[in-house]
Design an enzyme around this catalytic site. Sequence first.
Site, PDB file in Angstrom:
ATOM      1  CG  ASN A  14      35.257   7.554  17.405  1.00  0.00           C
ATOM      2  OD1 ASN A  14      35.698   8.139  16.421  1.00  0.00           O
ATOM      3  ND2 ASN A  14      34.853   6.284  17.360  1.00  0.00           N
ATOM      4  CD  GLU A  25      35.831   5.318  13.680  1.00  0.00           C
ATOM      5  OE1 GLU A  25      35.458   4.990  12.551  1.00  0.00           O
ATOM      6  OE2 GLU A  25      35.064   5.700  14.570  1.00  0.00           O
ATOM      7  CG  ASP A  66      33.009   4.221  20.004  1.00  0.00           C
ATOM      8  OD1 ASP A  66      31.990   3.679  20.478  1.00  0.00           O
ATOM      9  OD2 ASP A  66      33.137   4.496  18.794  1.00  0.00           O
ATOM     10  CG  ASN A  75      30.870   0.887  18.349  1.00  0.00           C
ATOM     11  OD1 ASN A  75      30.086   1.742  17.923  1.00  0.00           O
ATOM     12  ND2 ASN A  75      32.092   0.746  17.890  1.00  0.00           N
ATOM     13  CG  ASP A 120      31.635   7.882  22.749  1.00  0.00           C
ATOM     14  OD1 ASP A 120      32.671   7.515  22.177  1.00  0.00           O
ATOM     15  OD2 ASP A 120      30.600   8.244  22.131  1.00  0.00           O
ATOM     16  CG  ASP A 159      30.584   9.888  13.690  1.00  0.00           C
ATOM     17  OD1 ASP A 159      31.642   9.855  14.357  1.00  0.00           O
ATOM     18  OD2 ASP A 159      30.290   9.015  12.848  1.00  0.00           O
ATOM     19  CG  HIS A 160      31.905   9.319  18.528  1.00  0.00           C
ATOM     20  ND1 HIS A 160      31.510   8.330  19.407  1.00  0.00           N
ATOM     21  CD2 HIS A 160      32.011   8.710  17.318  1.00  0.00           C
ATOM     22  CE1 HIS A 160      31.398   7.190  18.753  1.00  0.00           C
ATOM     23  NE2 HIS A 160      31.697   7.389  17.486  1.00  0.00           N
TER      24      HIS A 160
END
Length: 262
Positions: free
Chosen positions: A7, A34, A147, A149, A218, A247-248
């Site tokens: 991501n 993203e 990802d 989530n 992930d 942030d991943h």
Amino acid sequence: MKIATFNINGIGSRLPALLQWLEETQPDVACLQELKAPTEKFPEQALRDIGYHAIWQGQKSWNGVAILARGVQPQEVQRGLPGDTSDEQSRYLEAAVNGVLIACLYLPNGNPAPGPKFDYKLAWMERFIERAAGLYASGAPVVLAGDYNVIPTPDDVYKPERWLTDALFRPETRAAFERLMAQGWLDALRHMHPDETIYTFFDYFREAYKRNAGLRIDHLLLSPAVARGLVAAQVDHDVRGREKPSDHAPTWIELDMTKVHG
């Protein structure tokens, strides 16, 4: 064959970091989520200059997914998750690369929950479970990468008690993920690291990365034909600590293709 999911959290601002990671690690396939860029703003030429061909589905400001392949053109199989013709969010692609069917997904976050966004997340998961069942039943080598989530278990999050009401960890979310896994998919990272504290996402706030206060959201899920070739699975943890990072952290598997196609 090395297959990664990442991501990127905005491909426009993080293109240099993406190119650096690709050149350093040279995955054969990289699934990106993203993108946060419209289709026409995808940096196709910059990726091609370092040897990667791509298919992608952009969306202005939000979402967006892509499948990159080193030295070959990914053969598109499916664009968008079937089951809801009114869904305009760019979250799902499938492509065949080197005899493996790869699905790249960006599952909805779902917060705040309860609410319309959480309802959309659960409905999306139902459609994905149905699609995954068909892919699994085909007997083909399939990788579901992205990802999700979804925090599958308390072992996959720092201080799980803080996440009980979050859409990523609510019982409904985890139950849907468990039904997906019950089809027979192998969670590659957890399979290779059954007892390890291992995270793929670290919030930008409260120095989460420095404190290793993360989440494992992930995932690379493997069909039996792929699972028998699994030789490694890991997170490129250090990439999260670089300048202007996503942030991943990139997450990847390595396959012995003689066992996948053997």
